[in-house]
Design a protein around this motif. Structure first.
Motif, PDB file in Angstrom:
ATOM      1  N   ALA A 136       7.529 -80.708 -52.211  1.00  0.00           N
ATOM      2  CA  ALA A 136       7.001 -79.359 -52.450  1.00  0.00           C
ATOM      3  C   ALA A 136       5.705 -79.128 -51.681  1.00  0.00           C
ATOM      4  CB  ALA A 136       6.782 -79.148 -53.946  1.00  0.00           C
ATOM      5  N   VAL A 137       4.785 -80.083 -51.741  1.00  0.00           N
ATOM      6  CA  VAL A 137       3.509 -79.935 -51.041  1.00  0.00           C
ATOM      7  C   VAL A 137       3.726 -79.911 -49.529  1.00  0.00           C
ATOM      8  CG1 VAL A 137       1.296 -81.045 -50.562  1.00  0.00           C
ATOM      9  CG2 VAL A 137       2.160 -80.943 -52.898  1.00  0.00           C
TER      10      VAL A 137
ATOM     11  N   SER B 246      10.235 -72.085 -48.013  1.00  0.00           N
ATOM     12  CA  SER B 246       9.826 -73.023 -49.063  1.00  0.00           C
ATOM     13  C   SER B 246      10.832 -73.039 -50.215  1.00  0.00           C
ATOM     14  CB  SER B 246       8.439 -72.653 -49.590  1.00  0.00           C
ATOM     15  OG  SER B 246       7.473 -72.698 -48.573  1.00  0.00           O
TER      16      SER B 246
ATOM     17  N   ALA C 164       2.217 -79.877 -56.987  1.00  0.00           N
ATOM     18  CA  ALA C 164       2.060 -78.612 -56.262  1.00  0.00           C
ATOM     19  C   ALA C 164       1.215 -77.634 -57.073  1.00  0.00           C
ATOM     20  CB  ALA C 164       3.423 -78.007 -55.961  1.00  0.00           C
TER      21      ALA C 164
ATOM     22  N   ASP D  40      -1.777 -74.678 -52.523  1.00  0.00           N
ATOM     23  CA  ASP D  40      -0.845 -75.152 -51.502  1.00  0.00           C
ATOM     24  C   ASP D  40      -0.053 -73.981 -50.921  1.00  0.00           C
ATOM     25  OD1 ASP D  40      -1.580 -77.842 -51.938  1.00  0.00           O
ATOM     26  OD2 ASP D  40      -0.194 -77.982 -53.626  1.00  0.00           O
TER      27      ASP D  40
END
Length: 267
Positions: free
Chosen positions: A98-99, A169, A199, A203
């Motif tokens: 995720a990051v 994303s 996250a 971010d």
């Protein structure tokens, strides 16, 4: 002696030619972009052109950006899972992916995909209009070609890139879920908890800021090369190639600079 002097002059000219070309290119980009920004705030406002540019740069890029995002999330999850397995830390996969997507992969790859699809098309279209004297005809009609052709594209690029970044994303995390949970049979609760623990909103904001800047860069460079194209069909082809190459290289350099600045502001 005269011949020797001429040869030295030619050799010096050849040596400094790349530097002079680079300086001329940067100067043209800055000047044209500044003029484009000024026309954004002067009537008449080209709403129709702006919406058409948004549709071209954003809506028509959804498929390629979504496809790239999905498989990026899938392969990143696969590689990360096998790497963390040696430390018995597979449960951290969701958060790491995720990051990585929010901060780096989504803005960079979205911008590169849009450059390859829309940036090249912008350069080719504007270049063709230049060599066929359509831009001169617009000027003759009393319309600013910068306002009519460039300003809507620049604004649309800055507007749509962050939205495409969010799409990248989201589909990247969908691909990550597919691999991490369905294929590798990971624990759903651990996967989701890892995302919640790792996250954070900053971010996402970092990725959106990058995407907006990248949209500005790729549009400025692509419009510059197309707007100043010359030399017929071959010149348009060279302008398109230079627009894509210079945009991608500049995006990667800008990514490092932005990352450093944004990380420094967090400390």
């Amino acid at each position: 002696m005269a011949q020797d002097g001429t040869d030295k002059k030619n050799s010096l000219s050849g040596m400094f030619e790349p530097v002079l070309y680079w300086l001329d290119n940067v100067g043209n980009i800055i000047t044209l972009t500044f003029e484009t920004l000024l026309w954004l705030f002067r009537p008449p406002f080209r709403i129709g052109q702006f919406l058409a540019a948004m549709e071209f740069m954003g809506v028509q890029s959804i498929f390629i950006v979504g496809l790239t995002g999905t498989f990026s999330g899938m392969v990143l999850t696969l590689q990360t899972s096998y790497a963390l397995r040696a430390f018995s830390a597979e449960g951290r996969v969701g958060g790491l992916v995720a990051v990585s997507l929010l901060r780096e992969l989504a803005p960079v790859f979205s911008a590169i995909m849009v450059t390859a699809r829309a940036g090249s098309s912008m350069a080719a279209e504007l270049g063709n209009m230049r060599v066929t004297e359509q831009i001169d005809a617009i000027t003759t009609m009393g319309v600013s070609p910068v306002q009519y052709l460039l300003s809507p594209r620049l604004l649309a690029s800055v507007t749509m890139l962050p939205l495409l970044c969010i799409l990248y994303s989201a589909l990247g995390m969908a691909g990550s879920y597919l691999v991490g949970i369905v294929l590798l049979e990971g624990d759903v609760g651990v996967f989701l908890q890892s995302i919640r623990d790792t996250a954070v909103p900053k971010d996402l904001f970092m990725g959106l800021i990058k995407a907006g800047v990248f949209g500005f860069i790729l549009s400025s460079i692509s419009c510059r090369h197309g707007y100043y194209a010359s030399g017929g069909a071959r010149g348009v082809g060279l302008a398109t190639t230079r627009a894509v190459v210079e945009s991608c290289v500049t995006l990667l350099i800008a990514n490092y600079i932005l990352t450093q600045l944004l990380l420094d502001t967090e400390m």
